[in-house]
Design a protein around this motif. Structure first.
Motif, PDB file in Angstrom:
ATOM      1  N   PRO A   1       0.956  -1.116  -0.014  1.00 40.48           N
ATOM      2  CA  PRO A   1       0.229  -0.003   0.022  1.00 40.48           C
ATOM      3  C   PRO A   1       0.803   1.210   0.077  1.00 40.48           C
ATOM      4  O   PRO A   1       2.032   1.316   0.465  1.00 40.48           O
ATOM      5  CB  PRO A   1      -0.853  -0.089   1.235  1.00 40.48           C
ATOM      6  CG  PRO A   1      -0.120  -1.093   2.268  1.00 40.48           C
ATOM      7  CD  PRO A   1       0.728  -2.024   1.352  1.00 40.48           C
ATOM      8  N   TYR A   3       2.063   4.757   1.457  1.00 38.00           N
ATOM      9  CA  TYR A   3       2.128   5.412   2.641  1.00 38.00           C
ATOM     10  C   TYR A   3       1.991   6.692   2.983  1.00 38.00           C
ATOM     11  O   TYR A   3       2.316   7.208   3.887  1.00 38.00           O
ATOM     12  CB  TYR A   3       3.393   4.569   3.460  1.00 38.00           C
ATOM     13  CG  TYR A   3       3.349   3.174   3.784  1.00 38.00           C
ATOM     14  CD1 TYR A   3       2.525   2.623   4.722  1.00 38.00           C
ATOM     15  CD2 TYR A   3       4.276   2.331   3.006  1.00 38.00           C
ATOM     16  CE1 TYR A   3       2.379   1.114   4.531  1.00 38.00           C
ATOM     17  CE2 TYR A   3       4.231   0.867   3.360  1.00 38.00           C
ATOM     18  CZ  TYR A   3       3.021   0.495   4.238  1.00 38.00           C
ATOM     19  OH  TYR A   3       3.313  -0.898   4.325  1.00 38.00           O
ATOM     20  N   PRO A   7       5.901   6.724   7.948  1.00 37.04           N
ATOM     21  CA  PRO A   7       6.364   5.464   8.235  1.00 37.04           C
ATOM     22  C   PRO A   7       5.376   4.755   8.229  1.00 37.04           C
ATOM     23  O   PRO A   7       4.185   4.901   8.844  1.00 37.04           O
ATOM     24  CB  PRO A   7       7.050   5.872   9.783  1.00 37.04           C
ATOM     25  CG  PRO A   7       7.299   7.261   9.877  1.00 37.04           C
ATOM     26  CD  PRO A   7       6.177   7.839   8.837  1.00 37.04           C
ATOM     27  N   PRO A   8       5.399   3.320   7.911  1.00 39.94           N
ATOM     28  CA  PRO A   8       4.399   2.271   8.083  1.00 39.94           C
ATOM     29  C   PRO A   8       3.627   2.350   9.172  1.00 39.94           C
ATOM     30  O   PRO A   8       2.490   2.114   9.370  1.00 39.94           O
ATOM     31  CB  PRO A   8       5.104   0.983   7.754  1.00 39.94           C
ATOM     32  CG  PRO A   8       6.324   1.473   6.649  1.00 39.94           C
ATOM     33  CD  PRO A   8       6.827   2.895   7.571  1.00 39.94           C
ATOM     34  N   ALA A   9       4.229   2.396  10.368  1.00 38.36           N
ATOM     35  CA  ALA A   9       3.703   2.294  11.573  1.00 38.36           C
ATOM     36  C   ALA A   9       2.723   3.367  11.882  1.00 38.36           C
ATOM     37  O   ALA A   9       1.486   3.163  12.368  1.00 38.36           O
ATOM     38  CB  ALA A   9       4.615   2.257  12.859  1.00 38.36           C
ATOM     39  N   TYR A  11       1.393   5.237   9.473  1.00 36.86           N
ATOM     40  CA  TYR A  11       0.163   4.985   8.387  1.00 36.86           C
ATOM     41  C   TYR A  11      -0.920   3.814   8.870  1.00 36.86           C
ATOM     42  O   TYR A  11      -2.160   4.360   8.899  1.00 36.86           O
ATOM     43  CB  TYR A  11       0.612   4.557   7.027  1.00 36.86           C
ATOM     44  CG  TYR A  11      -0.286   4.098   6.059  1.00 36.86           C
ATOM     45  CD1 TYR A  11      -0.807   5.071   5.516  1.00 36.86           C
ATOM     46  CD2 TYR A  11      -0.706   2.903   6.037  1.00 36.86           C
ATOM     47  CE1 TYR A  11      -1.746   4.840   4.501  1.00 36.86           C
ATOM     48  CE2 TYR A  11      -1.938   2.505   5.107  1.00 36.86           C
ATOM     49  CZ  TYR A  11      -2.091   3.712   4.297  1.00 36.86           C
ATOM     50  OH  TYR A  11      -3.245   3.149   3.337  1.00 36.86           O
ATOM     51  N   ARG A  12      -0.219   2.859   9.597  1.00 35.28           N
ATOM     52  CA  ARG A  12      -1.321   1.974   9.987  1.00 35.28           C
ATOM     53  C   ARG A  12      -2.108   2.513  11.202  1.00 35.28           C
ATOM     54  O   ARG A  12      -3.288   2.090  11.525  1.00 35.28           O
ATOM     55  CB  ARG A  12      -0.548   0.409  10.573  1.00 35.28           C
ATOM     56  CG  ARG A  12      -0.216  -0.277   9.152  1.00 35.28           C
ATOM     57  CD  ARG A  12       0.302  -1.355   9.867  1.00 35.28           C
ATOM     58  NE  ARG A  12       1.455  -1.374  10.555  1.00 35.28           N
ATOM     59  CZ  ARG A  12       2.920  -1.263   9.841  1.00 35.28           C
ATOM     60  NH1 ARG A  12       2.859  -1.470   8.575  1.00 35.28           N
ATOM     61  NH2 ARG A  12       3.932  -1.368  10.678  1.00 35.28           N
ATOM     62  N   GLU A  15      -4.882   4.701   9.784  1.00 36.13           N
ATOM     63  CA  GLU A  15      -5.657   3.669   9.181  1.00 36.13           C
ATOM     64  C   GLU A  15      -6.715   3.331  10.358  1.00 36.13           C
ATOM     65  O   GLU A  15      -8.148   3.302   9.897  1.00 36.13           O
ATOM     66  CB  GLU A  15      -5.033   2.475   8.438  1.00 36.13           C
ATOM     67  CG  GLU A  15      -5.324   2.117   7.119  1.00 36.13           C
ATOM     68  CD  GLU A  15      -4.469   1.042   6.685  1.00 36.13           C
ATOM     69  OE1 GLU A  15      -4.732   0.625   5.507  1.00 36.13           O
ATOM     70  OE2 GLU A  15      -3.687   0.454   7.371  1.00 36.13           O
TER      71      GLU A  15
END
Length: 188
Positions: A1, A3, A7-9, A11-12, A15
């Motif tokens: 996905p 971002y 940082p991915p964390a 983003y999650r 979300e």
């Protein structure tokens, strides 16, 4: 996905906490550059005289909503048209207009390029008509220090006051003296 430069964390986490129908528009908006905002230098001019001078110099500008602090509406920033910023080293007021940094008004210290949030910080200080010393402990290149020096004059500080600049990174402080002199805050 995607971002969206996060940082991915983070983003999650967004979300999970932001409604699905607003997540993507919010993230896309956060990736767009903000408006270019100019702060009139009260040591040199008023907002109205700056607007007139910039128009004479070929810059397309418009008044921006006031930056409010505890002192109320003590001045208004000026914004360049949306989308006109371009790369940070080549800010231009319009696609065919002059570079902000090449304008005689900038060279003469009539304005600084400064976001509205930083302007609000300077305006929130309770600078009165008595001598003050303000410590800018994270001065960087001196943008807020210049805004405070300008506000001191606008507030009619008896002795003019002083702004003491400090930053952990001495390289960032290297340009402050020249900027202060150009703005009329210290002798050249």
């Amino acid at each position: 996905p995607a971002y969206y430069s996060l940082p991915p964390a983070l983003y999650r986490a967004l979300e999970r906490s932001v409604p699905t129908d607003t997540l993507v528009p919010t993230l896309e908006a956060s990736c767009r550059p903000g408006p270019v905002t100019l702060r009139p230098n009260a040591l040199r001019c008023s907002a109205d005289s700056l607007l007139a001078r910039l128009a004479e110099e070929g810059a397309e500008v418009r008044p921006a909503p006031p930056v409010r602090g505890r002192r109320g509406d003590s001045g208004r920033p000026i914004r360049l048209p949306d989308g006109a910023a371009g790369p940070a080293v080549a800010l231009v007021p319009s696609p065919s207009g002059p570079s902000v940094w090449s304008l005689p008004a900038w060279r003469d210290g009539w304005f600084e390029v400064q976001d509205a949030g930083s302007q609000a910080i300077a305006r929130s200080l309770e600078i009165s008509g008595e001598d003050r010393t303000v410590l800018d402990y994270c001065a960087g290149n001196g943008g807020k220090a210049l805004a405070v020096a300008s506000a001191m004059t606008g507030a009619g500080c008896a002795g003019g006051g002083a702004v003491a600049c400090h930053d952990i990174d001495g390289r960032r402080l290297a340009q402050i003296r020249g900027s202060l002199a150009r703005a009329g805050a210290v002798p050249p």
